[in-house]
Scaffold this motif. Sequence first.
Motif, mmCIF file in Angstrom:
data_model
loop_
_atom_site.group_PDB
_atom_site.id
_atom_site.type_symbol
_atom_site.label_atom_id
_atom_site.label_comp_id
_atom_site.label_asym_id
_atom_site.label_seq_id
_atom_site.Cartn_x
_atom_site.Cartn_y
_atom_site.Cartn_z
ATOM 1 N N ARG A 194 51.682 26.242 23.676
ATOM 2 C CA ARG A 194 50.683 27.308 23.640
ATOM 3 C C ARG A 194 51.370 28.655 23.393
ATOM 4 N N THR A 195 50.601 29.624 22.938
ATOM 5 C CA THR A 195 51.120 30.954 22.630
ATOM 6 C C THR A 195 50.587 31.941 23.658
ATOM 7 N N ILE A 196 51.468 32.819 24.146
ATOM 8 C CA ILE A 196 51.088 33.762 25.191
ATOM 9 C C ILE A 196 51.582 35.155 24.823
ATOM 10 N N LEU A 197 50.658 36.122 24.838
ATOM 11 C CA LEU A 197 51.026 37.535 24.736
ATOM 12 C C LEU A 197 50.865 38.125 26.127
ATOM 13 N N LEU A 198 51.981 38.525 26.710
ATOM 14 C CA LEU A 198 52.027 38.980 28.096
ATOM 15 C C LEU A 198 52.249 40.487 28.115
ATOM 16 N N SER A 199 51.194 41.228 28.390
ATOM 17 C CA SER A 199 51.291 42.686 28.477
ATOM 18 C C SER A 199 51.644 43.061 29.903
ATOM 19 N N SER A 200 52.709 43.829 30.062
ATOM 20 C CA SER A 200 53.176 44.097 31.420
ATOM 21 C C SER A 200 54.059 45.336 31.451
ATOM 22 N N HIS A 201 54.188 45.910 32.647
ATOM 23 C CA HIS A 201 55.235 46.898 32.873
ATOM 24 C C HIS A 201 56.218 46.384 33.927
ATOM 25 N N ILE A 202 56.057 45.109 34.334
ATOM 26 C CA ILE A 202 56.980 44.483 35.284
ATOM 27 C C ILE A 202 58.104 43.838 34.477
ATOM 28 N N LEU A 203 59.253 44.493 34.446
ATOM 29 C CA LEU A 203 60.318 44.074 33.551
ATOM 30 C C LEU A 203 60.924 42.739 33.955
ATOM 31 N N SER A 204 61.054 42.503 35.264
ATOM 32 C CA SER A 204 61.648 41.238 35.709
ATOM 33 C C SER A 204 60.785 40.055 35.289
#
Length: 294
Positions: A181-191
């Motif tokens: 599956r394909t996932i675009l993960l928008s985040s500001h949590i760098l870890s």
Amino acid sequence: MNDVISLSGVVKRFGPVVALDGLDLTVTSGEVHAFLGPNGAGKTTTLRVLLGLLRADEGAMQVLGMDPWHDAAALHRRLAYVPGDVSLWPSLSGGEVIDLIGRLRGGIDPARRDDLISLFDLDPRKKGRSYSKGNRQKVALIAALASDVELYLLDEPTSGLDPIMEAAFRDCVRDLRAEGRTILLSSHILSEAEALSDRVSIIRDGAIVESGTLEELRHLTRTTVVARVERPPSGLVELAGVHDLHSEDGELTAQVESHAMPAFVAALAASGVVSLESHPPTLEDLFLQHYART
């Protein structure tokens, strides 16, 4: 690999405010792609354009081979979305919300649904009005992760979750990637992004400033080197690409660019290295490089 998401030169304005300024973004099939930036950088606006909730003013875009604005209904049957701030119908239970969203996408796997409810420790009998922010987030995550779709758009998906639930989420993402599956993960949590992503795109002021694999991006930052030497090394100050050099009582620290590393290590070797540690740059180093303010 096929491009699941392709944005080229996308511009979105809200009156005089330019939220997206010629944004280019490509996400390929089967990857976890981290989409990083602080609040206000344009992450959520980009996701809303991809979902067909906003119409771009300029640029070309395709999601799963479709135009998200004109083909939104068909597109939403092939993707799952988790917003960063989840609102639920106050009179529906969590389980009813999960089932409703699943039916809108063409159905969900009941066994998968039950496993996720257990994994995220959610009581599906409670009404939406009684849920905390973290539990509302769990409802949205379970509804998305239980869906048999090709693409997952996740906007700050772990907002409000405790560390145990964050770990459960990461395991789910790894399972989805293993399934192709394909996932675009928008985040500001760098870890989180560093632990999960195959590729990273950093957005600043509505435009992508860096994109690539973690290994590719790490070549753009400096490696921290800590060494103990038998005698003071010579010639290090003159080396291009060596920064913040400090030497005292046989211990030396420096920030070294990738191209300067061979010459730097050779100079250290001539000084009799007792011990040597190197710390590759993290995703946070790269992120701060683009957002640092003097």
